[in-house]
Design an enzyme around this catalytic site. Structure first.
Site, short mmCIF file in Angstrom:
data_model
loop_
_atom_site.label_atom_id
_atom_site.label_comp_id
_atom_site.label_asym_id
_atom_site.label_seq_id
_atom_site.Cartn_x
_atom_site.Cartn_y
_atom_site.Cartn_z
N ARG A 245 -6.95 -7.95 -9.92
CA ARG A 245 -7.69 -9.20 -10.22
C ARG A 245 -9.14 -8.85 -10.48
NH1 ARG A 245 -10.56 -9.33 -5.53
NH2 ARG A 245 -9.50 -8.71 -3.61
N GLU B 137 -2.81 7.07 7.87
CA GLU B 137 -3.53 8.01 7.03
C GLU B 137 -4.69 8.64 7.80
OE1 GLU B 137 -4.62 5.54 3.73
OE2 GLU B 137 -6.51 4.91 4.62
N LYS C 25 0.81 -1.22 0.00
CA LYS C 25 0.00 0.00 0.00
C LYS C 25 0.84 1.27 0.00
CE LYS C 25 -4.20 -1.86 2.14
NZ LYS C 25 -3.88 -3.28 1.98
N HIS D 280 -14.99 -4.04 7.73
CA HIS D 280 -14.18 -3.85 6.53
C HIS D 280 -14.45 -4.89 5.45
CE1 HIS D 280 -12.01 -0.79 8.76
NE2 HIS D 280 -11.72 -1.67 9.69
#
Length: 612
Positions: A297, A200, A116, A235
């Site tokens: 994907r 973040e 990430k 999530h």
């Protein structure tokens, strides 16, 4: 065009790929583990290869076995589906090194987007907006705490190699940062072998919006518009839709252009998804939507894009892998109507979403409306070894409300037994006022999910209709249909006593038990007393199995006196041990449990008669 294809996956996605390949005249090869010997994808493929024991790490995650299976069967290409090895750059390279066609992006693209922090830096260089935060190499706790303070709380700590909500923590203040960081790093190291994290800004009204992109080997890259995946539980996506509610044309144009820039930055080939997070506190605005990550994907939720564009994304994957250019240009692609998808899981929301395993004695999904993608069939076994998703229900309508109503109807018409599902939970989610209004953020289920997950109850009418099929006509003598008086009788609903209103003449051939199916849920209704004592509520001493499992210990014998709270037996289910105890002082009047025996949900394991 590829002539033969091995699918390195299982379940719903394997069946989905086989369906398109068959339509294209491509021979298919399925691989399977011990647990999947009778699975639907094995039944539907042209050829099958056994690749090992049930655990994925010994079968579906062993790339060498999959490549060997392709070689042995003469397959020209390998499609990884999603999950398992689909985003493993080393496996992709090994497939190509073996002289096979890899139906997916270049290994370099997978690597570039796999971490990430590196992916965000790459996106920033490409002019793609990224969430404010720190994604550098310095992992010193004190330094990271300083970065968090500079960003401003609340912040989100995320594993750089993470996914699926693992290695992720929200931190509301400086006092909680050190503990959250340590916990996040431990989980990241255990799950991904990499403890590095990024930090973040935490968005207070977040929406999860993603864009489907597609590239070919001729330098063409297009987008197929956006999907909204904001309805999530821990999530994990629950219901997805396309297009995104509240998305205006100008914002869509800027968002999708950013997604294409992201794909071009890694020279992308094949199907991919650029995921964004939006601050929806003031509606959807282009300057408040930031890049999160790229999934290199096909996505689980790809059918909603197919429904609004009329494109078969798996067909595009196979054509691009065969060297063909994209079938359509950007100007050819348009949005038609609205689509929604619900993920049907074998799980029990009322028990903390505990996975539910065992045989699918009843598995009925609607075939008259919408689209159903599944990897199981009636009579199949839901295994504890893999993800519990058993089907995806997809609805398309002329507008959002039409799609929502159709999806709700599809869920209401679903019936699965004795395996539990989340169908009733999904119906309640679709009916939530915020979802109906299109005002969904990722925290909705966290706030209101308890009510959505509560155990459903059948209506009085449904119970009466089922009960009358078990009432002998001889017991209803003198009882007339629609007579003013109403009589009730005790029954067992999933082992618990209920009093059911009776009316009508009864039946000449009473059923010993009935399934009550309503609003996506199924219950078993039996007479209050059955020949041989095959039922009873816990308050009457019936000890029922709370889930399918294995008896690993029996601590009592028939005829033995027991005290309230005394352990009677131990059940192993879902890799956990569950002790079943005596509900009151009494005697073991019946014992049906034997160490080593496999039992199904609601099975009568023992019955205690009260003392005295």
């Amino acid at each position: 065009m590829i002539a033969s294809l091995l699918i390195a996956n299982r379940g719903e996605i394997a069946c989905r790929i086989i369906r398109t390949a068959r339509e294209m005249g491509i021979r298919t090869v399925a691989v399977y583990s011990d647990a999947d010997a009778k699975a639907l994808h094995v039944r539907e493929a042209d050829e099958v290869v056994h690749i090992g024991p049930s655990p994925a790490r010994e079968s579906y995650l062993v790339g060498a076995k999959i490549i060997a299976a392709a070689k042995a069967t003469g397959a020209e290409a390998i499609h990884p589906g999603y999950g398992f090895l689909s985003e493993n750059a080393e496996f992709a390279q090994a497939v190509m090194d073996a002289g096979l066609v890899w139906v997916g992006p270049k290994p370099s693209s997978i690597t570039a987007m796999g971490l990430k922090d590196a992916a965000k830096a790459l996106m920033a260089d490409a002019g793609v907006p990224v969430t404010p935060g720190y994604m550098g190499a310095n992992q010193d706790p004190a330094f990271l705490a300083e970065q968090a303070a500079e960003i401003g709380y609340p912040v989100l700590i995320k594993a750089v190699a993470g996914g699926g909500g693992k290695g992720m923590r929200k931190v509301d203040g400086a006092a909680d940062f050190a503990d959250a960081l340590a916990s996040c790093q431990r989980e990241a190291a255990a799950s991904f072998g990499n403890a590095h994290v990024l930090i973040e800004k935490y968005i207070l009204t977040p929406r999860h919006i993603e864009v489907q992109v597609f590239g070919d080997t001729h330098g063409n890259i297009v987008h197929l518009f956006e999907r909204d995946c904001s309805l999530q539980r821990r999530h994990q996506k629950v219901i997805e839709e396309a297009p995104a509610p509240g998305m205006d044309d100008a914002t869509r144009q800027q968002l999708c252009a950013a997604a294409v820039r992201a794909a071009k930055a890694v020279d992308y080939v094949g199907a991919g998804t650029i995921e964004f997070i939006a601050d929806a506190s003031d509606g959807l605005r282009a300057d408040r939507i930031w890049f999160m990550e790229m999934n290199t994907r096909l996505q689980v939720e790809h059918p909603v894009t197919e429904e609004i564009t009329g494109v078969d994304l798996v067909e595009w994957q196979l054509r691009v892998a065969s060297g063909e250019p994209l079938p359509l240009t950007q100007d050819d692609l348009t949005i038609e109507g609205w689509a929604m998808e619900a993920r049907l899981y074998a799980e029990d929301p009322a028990k903390g979403f505990l996975p539910s395993t065992g045989p699918l004695e009843l598995f009925q999904l609607p075939d008259h409306i919408g689209r159903v993608d599944t990897g199981v069939h009636e009579g199949a076994e839901v295994s504890p070894f893999y993800d519990p998703m058993i089907a995806k229900l997809i609805a398309h309508g002329e507008d959002r409300e039409a799609a929502r109503e159709t999806l709700s109807e599809m869920l209401e018409d679903s019936a699965v037994w004795p395996v539990r599902t989340n169908a009733a939970f999904l119906i309640r989610a679709l009916d939530h006022p915020d979802f109906v209004a299109g005002a969904v953020d990722t925290g909705l289920i966290g706030r209101d999910g308890e009510a959505m997950a509560a155990a459903p109850e059948p209506s009085a009418a449904a119970l009466t209709n089922a009960a009358m099929a078990m009432v002998p006509r001889s017991l209803q003598a003198g009882f007339r249909l629609n007579a003013p008086g109403v009589r009730s009788a005790p029954f067992l609903l999933d082992g618990k006593r209920v009093d059911v209103a009776l009316h009508g003449p009864g039946t000449d051939e009473p059923a010993p038990a009935m399934l009550v199916a309503e609003a996506g849920a199924v219950w078993q209704l039996t007479p209050w007393r059955v020949e041989g004592g095959a039922g009873g509520a816990a308050s009457d001493g019936a000890i029922l199995s709370p889930m399918p499992g294995k008896i690993i210990a029996v601590a009592v014998a028939a005829g033995e006196p027991v005290a309230k709270g005394q352990k009677l037996l131990t059940l192993e289910a879902m890799k956990m041990e569950h002790s079943l105890i005596a509900p009151f002082d009494g005697v073991v009047a019946e014992l049906n449990a034997t160490p080593g025996a496999q039992v199904q949900v609601e099975a009568l394991l023992a019955r205690i008669e009260a003392a005295g």
